[in-house]
Design an enzyme around this catalytic site. Structure first.
Site, mmCIF file in Angstrom:
data_model
loop_
_atom_site.group_PDB
_atom_site.id
_atom_site.type_symbol
_atom_site.label_atom_id
_atom_site.label_comp_id
_atom_site.label_asym_id
_atom_site.label_seq_id
_atom_site.Cartn_x
_atom_site.Cartn_y
_atom_site.Cartn_z
ATOM 1 N N ASN A 271 -8.058 -14.220 -45.130
ATOM 2 C CA ASN A 271 -7.753 -15.786 -44.561
ATOM 3 C C ASN A 271 -8.078 -16.863 -45.534
ATOM 4 O O ASN A 271 -9.145 -16.826 -45.881
ATOM 5 C CB ASN A 271 -8.190 -15.976 -43.324
ATOM 6 C CG ASN A 271 -8.388 -14.892 -42.492
ATOM 7 O OD1 ASN A 271 -7.150 -14.525 -41.872
ATOM 8 N ND2 ASN A 271 -9.503 -14.295 -42.194
ATOM 9 N N HIS A 303 -10.783 -8.175 -54.049
ATOM 10 C CA HIS A 303 -9.479 -8.043 -53.446
ATOM 11 C C HIS A 303 -9.142 -9.138 -52.648
ATOM 12 O O HIS A 303 -7.802 -9.698 -52.711
ATOM 13 C CB HIS A 303 -9.594 -6.784 -52.574
ATOM 14 C CG HIS A 303 -8.387 -6.251 -52.152
ATOM 15 N ND1 HIS A 303 -7.481 -5.401 -52.307
ATOM 16 C CD2 HIS A 303 -7.716 -6.909 -51.073
ATOM 17 C CE1 HIS A 303 -6.172 -5.189 -51.806
ATOM 18 N NE2 HIS A 303 -6.355 -6.158 -50.895
ATOM 19 N N GLU A 304 -10.167 -9.637 -51.910
ATOM 20 C CA GLU A 304 -9.722 -10.632 -51.063
ATOM 21 C C GLU A 304 -9.570 -12.157 -51.839
ATOM 22 O O GLU A 304 -8.409 -12.741 -51.194
ATOM 23 C CB GLU A 304 -10.758 -10.744 -49.811
ATOM 24 C CG GLU A 304 -10.974 -9.507 -49.136
ATOM 25 C CD GLU A 304 -9.868 -9.001 -48.305
ATOM 26 O OE1 GLU A 304 -8.826 -9.709 -47.914
ATOM 27 O OE2 GLU A 304 -9.536 -7.721 -48.566
ATOM 28 N N HIS A 307 -6.229 -12.252 -53.336
ATOM 29 C CA HIS A 307 -5.019 -12.764 -52.263
ATOM 30 C C HIS A 307 -5.112 -14.339 -52.399
ATOM 31 O O HIS A 307 -3.991 -14.872 -51.756
ATOM 32 C CB HIS A 307 -5.516 -12.050 -50.912
ATOM 33 C CG HIS A 307 -5.082 -10.664 -50.594
ATOM 34 N ND1 HIS A 307 -3.645 -10.516 -50.829
ATOM 35 C CD2 HIS A 307 -5.712 -9.716 -50.165
ATOM 36 C CE1 HIS A 307 -3.561 -9.246 -50.465
ATOM 37 N NE2 HIS A 307 -4.728 -8.853 -50.240
ATOM 38 N N GLU A 326 -0.556 -6.564 -51.427
ATOM 39 C CA GLU A 326 -1.778 -5.711 -51.408
ATOM 40 C C GLU A 326 -1.883 -4.976 -53.008
ATOM 41 O O GLU A 326 -3.009 -4.539 -53.008
ATOM 42 C CB GLU A 326 -1.645 -4.666 -50.164
ATOM 43 C CG GLU A 326 -1.705 -5.319 -48.822
ATOM 44 C CD GLU A 326 -2.832 -6.186 -48.514
ATOM 45 O OE1 GLU A 326 -3.913 -5.979 -49.243
ATOM 46 O OE2 GLU A 326 -2.787 -6.917 -47.586
#
Length: 851
Positions: A271, A303-304, A307, A326
C-alpha cells in the site's frame, strides 16, 4: 466494453474518493460514507460499481449545480456488484456520487478485517486493518475496484481517541468529536488503484520519524513491541534510498510507514505509504534471530518498497499483468538486499532454496499443468491464483536472466525509461519490453515473449564434438508421458575450456538445434555459465564426467545449478538417483552454504522414497557425504567466521540428525534445544534452531510439552514461528495430530494454519496420518481457515507419494470442489511425478546402497 463479465462498464469512471470510515472494534463492525467524483461519459440511468459484504443504505448523485438525483440500490452478491438505477437520466459531465454503507470487520484476513493480540498485561486487544489486493477494496467501501481505474483518495477516520490511526498519506488534521472519538484526516494521495488503499486503527506505537532524503519514515507496531523495530528502521532507510537512486526517480508518496499486524495472509502488502506486514516479516530481535530470519525481513522490506515505483506509480492494466509487478519487485528485493549485505550472497540463496523462488518455479514450470507467466484472468479467484511461484519465482528469474544477457546498465536505463514514461498510469508487458529494446538495441520483446506468453522452459541437451558444441532444446517436463515441442529464445552464456583456456560466449539459442563453434578443441562445457539461466541442462555421461573434475573451479552459482539440474533429471526419469548421490560425493569439501542447502534438499527428497528396510544404508551414505564438513564446522560459532558459515553449521547439524540419523548428533542436539527453550539468548540462534528440529524428529512427550510452553510464551515473532515449525515437525503421529487440532481452536493463528498443515503433510513418517485427518476434517478446514490461505495447504500434497495414500488423495479431490483449482491441479501432478519416482527408484537405489 470488455467481454470479461467481471469487468465493469466504462461509461462512468471515478477520479476522486472522499472516504470516511468509522470502525467499532468492540463490536467488529464499521460504518462509512464516500463521495466519489465521477465522469459520466454518456447519458445513463444505470451506474455499476463493485461492492461485497456491505449494506448500502443510500445513494445520490449531485452535479454541484443544484441538481440531486436519487438512486435505487441493488446488490448482486455473486458478481460483487452494486447497481444504481437513477430516478432521472444522468447527462454527461462531472457528478458526485454519495453513498452510505456499513459492514463487518471480518476474520478472513481480507477487506476491512480485525486482528487481535494479547498485550504485555494479558489483555486482549483488537486492531482494524485492511488487505485489498487483488479485489477486496470492495469489501470496505463501494468503488470501481479495477487497477486501471485510478483515482485520488482523501481518507478520514473516526476512531476512539486513545487509539492510533494511519493511512496512505500524512495526517493533516485531528478533531475531537466530543464523544470519546477523534476525527483524523489525511492528505490526498497521488492517483492510484483501489487495491493500494490502506487503513489501520488500534493500540499501536510508532518510532520517531527518520528523514530519508526528505521522506518521513516510521515503523509502527502493536503496543509493547516497539523494541523490535530497530532492524526494520535500518533496513528501510537503506532500501528506500537505494531504490530511489536505482530508479532515478524520487519516492512518489509523501511519507512511508511500515505497519506490523499480528494477523496477515501474506508477507506484506505494498500500500502506498502504508505498507502492512505480518510481524515475522518486520519485527525482530537481532540477538535471537538467525541470518535467514534477518534476510527474510530485509527481503520483504526491499520487495515492498520496490513496489512504490513498480506497481504503485506504474501499475498493470489488468491482473494478467500482475506478474510484472511482483516479478520486478522480487528482482529488486534481491538486488537491494545484495547491496545492503553483499556478504549474504543473496543470488545464491535465490537459486538454492528448495521450497521457494527459482527452484520451486522450475518445478511448477516443468508440469503439463503449468501456465504462461502472463495468463488470462477473469474472476477474482483467478486473480488471486496469480500470486504463485510462476509469478514471483519464474518472473524474477527470467528478468534476471535477460538483465545478465543485456548488461546491468542497459537494463537499468530501460527500467528508468519505462517508469518515467508511464508514471501515474497503467501498462501492459510490451511497454517494458519496448523500453528495454530502446535502451539495449536488442529485440528484448521477441526474446522475452517466448518466456512469458507460453508455459514451460527448455531442457537443453549438449554434445561436445571437436571445436563445436551441439545444442538441442525441448520443453522440460517431469512426466515421461508428456511431450511439447515449444521453442524458446534462450539467452545463453556458454562457459567452456578451449585449448586449455576458459572462455565464456553469449549465444541466443532460438531454434530446436544449433551448433556453437569455438576457436579450438573443447575440453568441457558448462551450458549455463554464471548460473542465471532459467532452463535445465541434461549432460551426457561423458560431458558430465568432464565437469566433475572442474567443480572446485566453478563459481558457486554454477556448481549449485549443475547439482540442481542433475537432481531434476532424476525426478524426470532422465537419470538415476544413484547418479545424484555419486555427484554429491564430489561436494564433500564444498564451502558454500547455498550449495549445501540445495544438496541437502535433494538428499531429503530421495530419503522420502527409500524403503524402510534400506533407510539405515541410506543414512550411512548421507553421513559419508556430509559428515566430514559437519565435523569440521563443529557446534560452536567461531570468532571471525561469516554469518553464512554459521548458517551452514545449522544446515549440517539438522541434516546429520534427521536425514543422516546420526546418534551422536541426536544426543548433542538435545541440550542445545532445551537451552533455546529455556533462555533464547543463551544459545546461538542457528544452532539452537537446528537442534530443535533434530529433537522434533526423535522427541519425547516431555520435549513436546516443553515446546508448547515455549510457543505460548515466545517473546518475539520469530521464536514463536520457530517453535510452531518444530511442533509440526515431530515424527510421532500423536503430537502432530494435536498440532492439527490447534489449527481450529485458536492456538495457532488462522494466518498460519494452512502452511503448518502443509509442512506436516510433507513429513515422511507422519504425513499419511495427517492426510487422514485433513480428509476427515475438510469441511471444518474450509469453515475455519481464512479462505485466502487454504491453497497453501496443497503444498504438502506432493509428499504423499505412497501409492495407496496418493490414490486416496486423488480420489478425494476428484469429488471435492475447491476454489484454487490451478494450484491443486499442479500439486496433484507433482504427486503423480513423485509416485512414479518412488516406483522407479525405490528398489533400484535400495539395491545400489546395499552394494
Amino acid at each position: 466494453m470488455s467481454d470479461n463479465p467481471y469487468r465493469l462498464p466504462r461509461h462512468v469512471t471515478p477520479t476522486r474518493y472522499e472516504l470516511t470510515l468509522t470502525p467499532d472494534l468492540d463490536n467488529h463492525t464499521f460504518t462509512g460514507t464516500v463521495s466519489i467524483s465521477v465522469k459520466v461519459h454518456e447519458a445513463t440511468s444505470t451506474v455499476t460499481l463493485n461492492a461485497a459484504e456491505l449494506h448500502v443504505t443510500s445513494a445520490t448523485f449531485d452535479n454541484g449545480a443544484g441538481t440531486t438525483v436519487a438512486a435505487h440500490v441493488v446488490m448482486d452478491d455473486e458478481s460483487e456488484r452494486l447497481t444504481l438505477t437513477t430516478s432521472a437520466t444522468l447527462p454527461p459531465g462531472v457528478w458526485a456520487l454519495g453513498l452510505e454503507f456499513s459492514g463487518t470487520l471480518n476474520d478472513q484476513l481480507r477487506g476491512f478485517y480485525r486482528s487481535s493480540f494479547t498485550d504485555v498485561h494479558g489483555n486482549e486487544q483488537t486492531i482494524a486493518t485492511t488487505q485489498f489486493e487483488a479485489t477486496d477494496a470492495r469489501r470496505a467501501f463501494p468503488c470501481w475496484d479495477e487497477p486501471d481505474l485510478k483515482a485520488v483518495f482523501a481518507i478520514t477516520l473516526n476512531v476512539p481517541s486513545h487509539l492510533f490511526a494511519v493511512s496512505n498519506s500524512l495526517e493533516t488534521s485531528r478533531t475531537d468529536n466530543g464523544d470519546g472519538t477523534t476525527r483524523v484526516s489525511f492528505a490526498d494521495t497521488m492517483i492510484m488503484s483501489t487495491y493500494l488503499v490502506a487503513v489501520v486503527v488500534g493500540p499501536l506505537e510508532a518510532t520517531d520519524p527518520v528523514d530519508v532524503d526528505g521522506v518521513p519514515f516510521r515503523v509502527i507496531a502493536p503496543i509493547g513491541k516497539g523494541h523490535l523495530t530497530d532492524f526494520a528502521l535500518e533496513a528501510g532507510t537503506f532500501c528506500l534510498r537505494w531504490l530511489s537512486d536505482y530508479y532515478g526517480i524520487p519516492y512518489p508518496g509523501d511519507k512511508v510507514d511500515f505497519i506490523a499486524v499480528p494477523d496477515f495472509a501474506f508477507g506484506a502488502m505494498e500500500n502506498l505509504g502504508a505498507i502492512i506486514y505480518r510481524e515475522t516479516a518486520l519485527l525482530l530481535d537481532r540477538d535471537t534471530t538467525s541470518l535467514a530470519e534477518q534476510r527474510r525481513v530485509v527481503d520483504v522490506i526491499a520487495h515492498e518498497l520496490a513496489h512504490m515505483w513498480f506497481g504503485d506509480l506504474v501499475t498493470m492494466r489488468w491482473w494478467e499483468g500482475i506478474w510484472l509487478n511482483e516479478a520486478f519487485a522480487s528482482l529488486m528485493e534481491m538486488k537491494a538486499t545484495e547491496a545492503m549485505h553483499p556478504d549474504w550472497e543473496r543470488w545464491l540463496a535465490f537459486a538454492a532454496d528448495p521450497g521457494a523462488e527459482r527452484s520451486d518455479a522450475l518445478t511448477i514450470d516443468a508440469l503439463a499443468e503449468s501456465r504462461a507467466v502472463e495468463y488470462p484472468v477473469g474472476s477474482p479467484d483467478e486473480a488471486n491464483e496469480m500470486f504463485d511461484a510462476l509469478t514471483y519465482g519464474k518472473g524474477s528469474a527470467v528478468l534476471r536472466m535477460i538483465e545478465q544477457f543485456l548488461g546491468g546498465d542497459h537494463f537499468r536505463l530501460g527500467v528508468a525509461d519505462y517508469l518515467r514514461t508511464h508514471s501515474f498510469g497503467n501498462t501492459v508487458t510490451n511497454d517494458l519490453w519496448a523500453a528495454l529494446d530502446r535502451a539495449s538495441g536488442m529485440p528484448v520483446g521477441d526474446i522475452m515473449n517466448t518466456w512469458i506468453l507460453q508455459p514451460g522452459h527448455p531442457l537443453i541437451e549438449i554434445k561436445i564434438s571437436g571445436n563445436t558444441v551441439k545444442l538441442n532444446q525441448r520443453r522440460m517436463l517431469l512426466r515421461a508421458d508428456e511431450t511439447d515441442m515449444s521453442i524458446w529464445e534462450v539467452p545463453m552464456q556458454i562457459k567452456a575450456s578451449v585449448n586449455g583456456e576458459i572462455v565464456t560466449q553469449k549465444y541466443l539459442f532460438d531454434s530446436d538445434t544449433a551448433t556453437v563453434e569455438f576457436s579450438g578443441p573443447v575440453g568441457w562445457v558448462l551450458a549455463n555459465g554464471g548460473g542465471h539461466g532459467f532452463y535445465r541442462v541434461n549432460y551426457p555421461d561423458a560431458e558430465l564426467r568432464s565437469l566433475l573434475g572442474e567443480i572446485e573451479t566453478m563459481e558457486p552459482l554454477e556448481r549449485l545449478t549443475l547439482l540442481d539440474d542433475v537432481r531434476a533429471t532424476v525426478v524426470a526419469g532422465l537419470s538415476q538417483a544413484s547418479a545424484y548421490l555419486d555427484l554429491c560425493d564430489g561436494f564433500k569439501n564444498e564451502s558454500q552454504q547455498a550449495v549445501w542447502q540445495l544438496l541437502l534438499g535433494g538428499l531429503k527428497e530421495i530419503r522420502h522414497i527409500i524403503p524402510d528396510a534400506q533407510l539405515p544404508n541410506f543414512e550411512r551414505r548421507v553421513r559419508a557425504i556430509i559428515g566430514k564438513r559437519t565435523h569440521e564446522i563443529g557446534w560452536e560459532p567461531i570468532p571471525g567466521e561469516s554469518d553464512l558459515d554459521n548458517l551452514l553449521r545449522g544446515d549440517l547439524i539438522r541434516a546429520m540428525g534427521t536425514i543422516g540419523n546420526d546418534p551422536e548428533t541426536i544426543a548433542n542436539a538435545h541440550p542445545f534445544a532445551m537451552a533455546l527453550l529455556d533462555d533464547p539468548g543463551s544459545v546461538d540462534p542457528v544452532v539452537g534452531q537446528a537442534s530443535l528440529f533434530v529433537v522434533a524428529a526423535h522427541g519425547s512427550d516431555e520435549d513436546f510439552a516443553r515446546l508448547r510452553v515455549a510457543y505460548d510464551e515466545a517473546p518475539t515473532p520469530q521464536l514463536r514461528q520457530r517453535y510452531l515449525q518444530a511442533m509440526g515437525a515431530f515424527d510421532d503421529e500423536r503430537f502432530v495430530a494435536q498440532v492439527f487440532e490447534w489449527t481450529f481452536d485458536g492456538t495457532i493463528r488462522g494466518q498460519d494454519a494452512a502452511w503448518v498443515v502443509a509442512r506436516m503433510l510433507s513429513n515422511r513418517a507422519s504425513g499419511p496420518a495427517i492426510w487422514k485427518l485433513v480428509r476427515t476434517r475438510w469441511d471444518d478446514i474450509i469453515d475455519s481457515y481464512p479462505q485466502v490461505t487454504v491453497r497453501h495447504l496443497f503444498d504438502g500434497i506432493p509428499s504423499l507419494s505412497q501409492p495407496e495414500v496418493a490414490a486416496d488423495v486423488a480420489a478425494f479431490f476428484a469429488e471435492t470442489d475447491v476454489r484454487s483449482t490451478k494450484t491443486l491441479a499442479q500439486m496433484l501432478e507433482i504427486l503423480e511425478v513423485h509416485v512414479a519416482l518412488r516406483s522407479r527408484e525405490a528398489d533400484r537405489i535400495g539395491a545400489a546402497l546395499s552394494v
